[in-house]
Motif scaffolding. Structure first.
Motif, PDB file in Angstrom:
ATOM      1  N   LEU A   1       0.816  -1.096   0.088  1.00  0.00           N
ATOM      2  CA  LEU A   1      -0.222   0.051  -0.079  1.00  0.00           C
ATOM      3  C   LEU A   1       0.762   1.212  -0.119  1.00  0.00           C
ATOM      4  O   LEU A   1       0.641   2.147  -0.633  1.00  0.00           O
ATOM      5  N   ASN A   2       2.012   1.049   0.634  1.00  0.00           N
ATOM      6  CA  ASN A   2       2.827   2.383   0.842  1.00  0.00           C
ATOM      7  C   ASN A   2       3.539   2.659  -0.729  1.00  0.00           C
ATOM      8  O   ASN A   2       3.596   3.847  -1.278  1.00  0.00           O
ATOM      9  N   ILE A   3       3.967   1.442  -1.397  1.00  0.00           N
ATOM     10  CA  ILE A   3       4.555   1.671  -2.674  1.00  0.00           C
ATOM     11  C   ILE A   3       3.558   2.121  -3.679  1.00  0.00           C
ATOM     12  O   ILE A   3       3.670   3.185  -4.360  1.00  0.00           O
ATOM     13  N   LEU A   4       2.219   1.890  -3.523  1.00  0.00           N
ATOM     14  CA  LEU A   4       0.970   2.404  -4.248  1.00  0.00           C
ATOM     15  C   LEU A   4       0.888   3.690  -4.094  1.00  0.00           C
ATOM     16  O   LEU A   4       0.547   4.546  -5.133  1.00  0.00           O
ATOM     17  N   ASN A   5       0.708   4.194  -3.018  1.00  0.00           N
ATOM     18  CA  ASN A   5       0.462   5.404  -2.353  1.00  0.00           C
ATOM     19  C   ASN A   5       1.759   6.454  -3.098  1.00  0.00           C
ATOM     20  O   ASN A   5       1.143   7.652  -3.693  1.00  0.00           O
ATOM     21  N   ILE A   6       2.882   5.969  -3.026  1.00  0.00           N
ATOM     22  CA  ILE A   6       4.066   6.655  -3.665  1.00  0.00           C
ATOM     23  C   ILE A   6       3.799   6.737  -5.079  1.00  0.00           C
ATOM     24  O   ILE A   6       3.893   7.978  -5.831  1.00  0.00           O
ATOM     25  N   MET A   7       3.343   5.820  -5.650  1.00  0.00           N
ATOM     26  CA  MET A   7       3.434   5.789  -7.151  1.00  0.00           C
ATOM     27  C   MET A   7       2.292   6.796  -7.557  1.00  0.00           C
ATOM     28  O   MET A   7       2.323   7.137  -8.869  1.00  0.00           O
ATOM     29  N   GLU A   8       1.142   6.971  -6.885  1.00  0.00           N
ATOM     30  CA  GLU A   8       0.077   7.773  -7.065  1.00  0.00           C
ATOM     31  C   GLU A   8       0.507   9.257  -7.343  1.00  0.00           C
ATOM     32  O   GLU A   8      -0.014   9.958  -7.778  1.00  0.00           O
TER      33      GLU A   8
ATOM     34  N   GLN B   1       0.177   6.791  10.188  1.00  0.00           N
ATOM     35  CA  GLN B   1       1.131   7.516   9.346  1.00  0.00           C
ATOM     36  C   GLN B   1       1.624   6.988   8.094  1.00  0.00           C
ATOM     37  O   GLN B   1       1.661   7.824   7.054  1.00  0.00           O
ATOM     38  N   LEU B   2       1.991   5.872   8.375  1.00  0.00           N
ATOM     39  CA  LEU B   2       2.674   5.321   7.084  1.00  0.00           C
ATOM     40  C   LEU B   2       1.836   4.793   6.000  1.00  0.00           C
ATOM     41  O   LEU B   2       2.129   5.021   4.829  1.00  0.00           O
ATOM     42  N   LEU B   3       0.514   4.928   6.119  1.00  0.00           N
ATOM     43  CA  LEU B   3      -0.594   4.676   5.180  1.00  0.00           C
ATOM     44  C   LEU B   3      -1.096   6.069   4.703  1.00  0.00           C
ATOM     45  O   LEU B   3      -1.970   6.215   3.538  1.00  0.00           O
ATOM     46  N   SER B   4      -0.735   7.127   5.198  1.00  0.00           N
ATOM     47  CA  SER B   4      -1.458   8.444   4.742  1.00  0.00           C
ATOM     48  C   SER B   4      -0.681   8.754   3.412  1.00  0.00           C
ATOM     49  O   SER B   4       0.245   8.801   3.231  1.00  0.00           O
ATOM     50  N   LYS B   5      -1.698   9.655   2.658  1.00  0.00           N
ATOM     51  CA  LYS B   5      -1.240  10.289   1.403  1.00  0.00           C
ATOM     52  C   LYS B   5      -0.275  11.353   1.565  1.00  0.00           C
ATOM     53  O   LYS B   5       0.773  11.642   0.705  1.00  0.00           O
TER      54      LYS B   5
END
Length: 532
Positions: A269-276, A321-325
């Motif tokens: 999910l963290n990778i996906l958030n960064i890619m977004e 925090q880790l999963l926040s946009k």
């Protein structure tokens, strides 16, 4: 390759379409076992346990009764995604001081001291009790048949089996259970496992207690004591799975679900958030820029994993925090399009081999399921005549004093196995996974972006060439063009070519417009998607 008369002539196979139910797994006989249960009137959850059990027989180097499992489930009766953590814990005798006294500076990768409590059978029982409609006797029948009467070994599995011959030869029980005259079975050769058949029959008759409190538990405990292991009867008898609240993020109108720690689903999910945070529409698929951003996002997310992911019953993890946009935005700003991050560290300060499959039934109940003994045949230890290869998940602990993932009695280790599920408008849209250690996080992101950003179908998305970030190296499959490799080298990546390290995908997509099922299965494995 043959010239397929289709829109994508380079694809290895067509999408599997079906109106009723579908199973996608890494071995055709296991897919058939799950389908058999669906055709007998069972639901997706019944079929999942049947598929998992069959895989323990036909793909034993990857999964087994001595391993762990995780699952994400969507039941149309309650209209929500549920998560089951079926991972085992460290034995009560397993302490950091014990391993230090034996001369270990890090946890052993294999052998009897790498073993943790198996969680698989209890996880199966939980699924059947909460969501199933059938008994253990019904759903284990196909697996018992394959173990008792034998099955022809498939191509890729035979190769992976052969790689573990030396490990299996090291102990008599392992050799007698999984080798034929001291060698792995060859492709197409009939393999019979009467010891595992007897154990499956005992579970079929007695359920979870037959495994954790009955004769099977006593045999495992006796073998451990005789050979210097730490796992005891009490460790087995006290084991329980945990229903947990899944974690999720949104991406392009979809909600992507994972299990929370002790698994590494947060990393995906963290990778996906960064890619977004990047304009992927301006990047060609698998171009140097796209692969670079994906590799750097993975590098950052894995740094957080190695620092934070542990058993939440023992330590506090800053999941919100880790999963926040906002956090993803901050992490994305560390990525330069021209160069690599030399050393990635965690982004927050504070005061760790597998089978994957998925099933969807006629009612559109869905389950995303992963079962594993970690490395090939796990610890390499087979518990006497039980036919059970015990996992080496203990190797996922740290012996570093003060580390969040430090070994402690009764603690769950950092886990790599992560099933995924995606919903759209609060209905299941995609149930999928990509097996293979930390490739699971990277592979799941690549498959999802192939679907949502690059318009591929479920089969194309799963078989498209993949990259894998591996500790300062960037592995690419052979299909990547030389110009892409050169572009990545110019940015500072150490590009390498590897084989059989890019995971194995299985997935079922539910078409939101028609409600029909679409299945994809990875050519990197022996399996298939099959429906009716």
């Amino acid at each position: 390759m043959a010239d397929r008369p289709a829109r994508n002539p380079r694809a290895t196979r067509s999408v599997v379409h079906a109106p009723n139910g579908m199973v996608a797994s890494s071995q055709p006989l296991a897919s058939a076992a799950g389908l058999r249960i669906l055709l007998q009137g069972g639901n997706a959850f019944d079929a999942a346990v049947a598929t998992a059990a069959a895989l323990t027989v036909v793909e034993p180097m990857q999964t087994g009764l001595g391993g762990d499992m995780f699952a994400l489930l969507y039941n149309q009766k309650n209209k929500k995604v549920e998560a089951l953590n079926g991972s085992g814990r460290a034995p009560q005798k397993a302490t950091r001081d014990f391993y230090r006294s034996k001369g270990f500076s890090s946890m052993p990768e294999r052998g009897i001291l790498s073993i943790t409590t198996p969680g698989t059978v209890d996880g199966w029982a939980e699924i059947l009790e909460k969501h199933g409609t059938m008994t253990f006797a019904q759903v284990l029948a196909p697996a018992i048949e394959y173990a008792e009467k034998g099955f022809p070994v498939s191509e890729i599995i035979s190769n992976q089996w052969k790689r573990e011959e030396e490990l299996l030869r090291a102990t008599l029980a392992a050799s007698e259970t999984f080798l034929l005259d001291g060698r792995a079975p060859r492709e197409g050769e009939l393999f019979v496992n009467p010891r595992l058949a007897a154990t499956l029959k005992a579970i079929s008759a007695g359920g979870r207690d037959a495994f954790y409190k009955g004769e099977i538990a006593r045999k495992i405990a006796a073998y451990m004591e005789e050979h210097g292991g730490l796992l005891t009867y009490d460790d087995l008898a006290s084991h329980s799975s945990t229903w947990v609240e899944p974690v999720s993020v949104t991406y392009k109108g979809h909600r992507v679900y994972q299990l929370p720690p002790n698994g590494q689903g947060v990393v995906m999910l963290n990778i996906l958030n960064i890619m977004e945070q990047f304009d992927l529409s301006s990047m060609l698929h698998n171009s140097a820029d796209y692969v670079h951003v994906l590799a750097e996002a993975t590098k950052l997310a894995l740094a957080d994993r190695d620092h934070f992911i542990c058993d939440p019953a023992f330590s506090t993890i800053p999941l919100d925090q880790l999963l926040s946009k906002e956090y993803a935005t901050a992490r994305s700003q560390l990525i330069s399009m021209d160069s690599v991050i030399k050393e990635a560290g965690p982004g927050l300060e504070m005061k760790s081999d597998t089978v994957y499959f998925t099933v969807v039934d006629k009612d559109r109940n869905a389950i995303s399921f992963i079962n594993s003994v970690f490395d090939g045949f796990g610890s390499g230890i087979v518990a006497g005549d039980t036919g059970i290869a015990l996992q080496n998940r203990g190797s996922g602990f740290s012996l570093e004093e003060g580390h969040l993932n430090q070994l402690e009695p009764g603690k769950r280790p950092l886990h790599t196995i992560i099933p995924a599920m995606v919903t759209k408008d609060d209905q299941p849209f995609l149930s999928y996974g990509v097996m293979g250690g930390d490739m699971q996080t990277q592979g799941q992101v690549q498959v999802l972006l192939n679907l949502l950003e690059y318009g591929m179908n479920i089969q194309e998305a799963g078989e498209a060439p993949r990259m894998r970030y591996l500790d300062h190296e960037l592995a690419l499959e052979s299909e990547f063009a030389g110009s892409v490799r050169y572009g990545l080298i110019e940015k500072g990546h150490k590009v390498v070519s590897l084989v059989d390290c890019f995971g194995g995908f299985q997935g079922i997509l539910i078409d939101p417009k028609t409600g029909m099922l679409q299945g994809g299965s990875d050519p990197r494995k022996d399996g298939c998607a099959i429906g009716y």
